[in-house]
Design a protein around this motif. Structure first.
Motif, PDB file in Angstrom:
ATOM      1  N   PRO A   9       0.831  -1.205   0.000  1.00 61.65           N
ATOM      2  CA  PRO A   9       0.000   0.000   0.000  1.00 61.65           C
ATOM      3  C   PRO A   9       0.867   1.257   0.000  1.00 61.65           C
ATOM      4  CG  PRO A   9      -0.803  -1.564   1.608  1.00 61.65           C
ATOM      5  CD  PRO A   9       0.518  -2.094   1.118  1.00 61.65           C
ATOM      6  N   ASN A  10       0.417   2.285  -0.691  1.00 59.90           N
ATOM      7  CA  ASN A  10       1.142   3.541  -0.807  1.00 59.90           C
ATOM      8  C   ASN A  10       0.615   4.518   0.232  1.00 59.90           C
ATOM      9  OD1 ASN A  10       2.487   5.840  -1.529  1.00 59.90           O
ATOM     10  ND2 ASN A  10       1.691   5.934  -3.614  1.00 59.90           N
ATOM     11  N   SER A  16      -4.291   8.602   0.067  1.00 62.61           N
ATOM     12  CA  SER A  16      -4.290   7.398   0.902  1.00 62.61           C
ATOM     13  C   SER A  16      -5.572   7.224   1.717  1.00 62.61           C
ATOM     14  CB  SER A  16      -3.073   7.394   1.832  1.00 62.61           C
ATOM     15  OG  SER A  16      -3.118   8.501   2.717  1.00 62.61           O
ATOM     16  N   SER A  17      -6.366   8.269   1.836  1.00 69.41           N
ATOM     17  CA  SER A  17      -7.626   8.120   2.582  1.00 69.41           C
ATOM     18  C   SER A  17      -8.786   7.682   1.691  1.00 69.41           C
ATOM     19  CB  SER A  17      -7.992   9.433   3.281  1.00 69.41           C
ATOM     20  OG  SER A  17      -8.323  10.423   2.323  1.00 69.41           O
ATOM     21  N   LEU A  18      -8.569   7.573   0.368  1.00 69.76           N
ATOM     22  CA  LEU A  18      -9.646   7.134  -0.528  1.00 69.76           C
ATOM     23  C   LEU A  18     -10.073   5.705  -0.225  1.00 69.76           C
ATOM     24  CD1 LEU A  18      -8.593   8.293  -4.118  1.00 69.76           C
ATOM     25  CD2 LEU A  18     -10.481   9.149  -2.765  1.00 69.76           C
TER      26      LEU A  18
END
Length: 150
Positions: A9-10, A16-18
């Motif tokens: 994960p990036n 990143s909150s999507l």
């Protein structure tokens, strides 16, 4: 629907909150569509509200509040094309279907058939993703996929 991946994960992404929240489903008759989703798929109505001449609602599957369908109902100028064949449906652009993971594809399809739901693709195996899939449609020609990990 977990897949094995070597890509981590990036967490440094500005996005990143999507995460998935809901899908909007546009139909010509709000009340009939809401009844169909509740009676055929056991969806629950979480909230309803008006927006001008339209009616809207958030609906959730029987036991999952993490992904919703935002039902939008009112007159339509351009209804969705009807598909009796999954292959032909892949020739249209834009959003194609909603997919639901299920534990037992055969039992789920039997229940849908007993409720009068139109099945357009009986179960088939896609080895590349280790899934058995099937497709059905609602009265407004929206496609739904069922996916079972094998």
């Amino acid at each position: 629907m977990p897949f094995k991946s070597t890509i981590l994960p990036n967490t440094s992404s500005p996005f990143s909150s999507l995460k998935a929240d809901h899908l909007a489903l546009r139909v010509p008759d709000f009340d009939v569509a809401q009844t169909w989703l509740c009676e055929k798929l056991d969806f629950r109505v979480l909230h309803q509200w008006p927006l001008g001449d339209l009616k809207l609602a958030y609906l959730a599957p029987a036991v999952d509040d993490n992904f919703l369908i935002e039902l939008i109902g009112g007159d339509l100028d351009f209804p969705k094309q009807k598909h009796d064949d999954l292959g032909a449906s892949l020739n249209e652009g834009g959003s194609h279907h909603i997919c639901f993971a299920v534990k037992n594809l055969k039992e789920t399809l039997e229940e849908l058939k007993s409720r009068g739901v139109t099945i357009i693709a009986e179960p088939f195996l896609v080895e590349d993703i280790n899934r058995q899939l099937a497709f059905f449609t609602d009265p407004w020609n929206n496609l739904y996929e069922l996916s079972q990990e094998v």
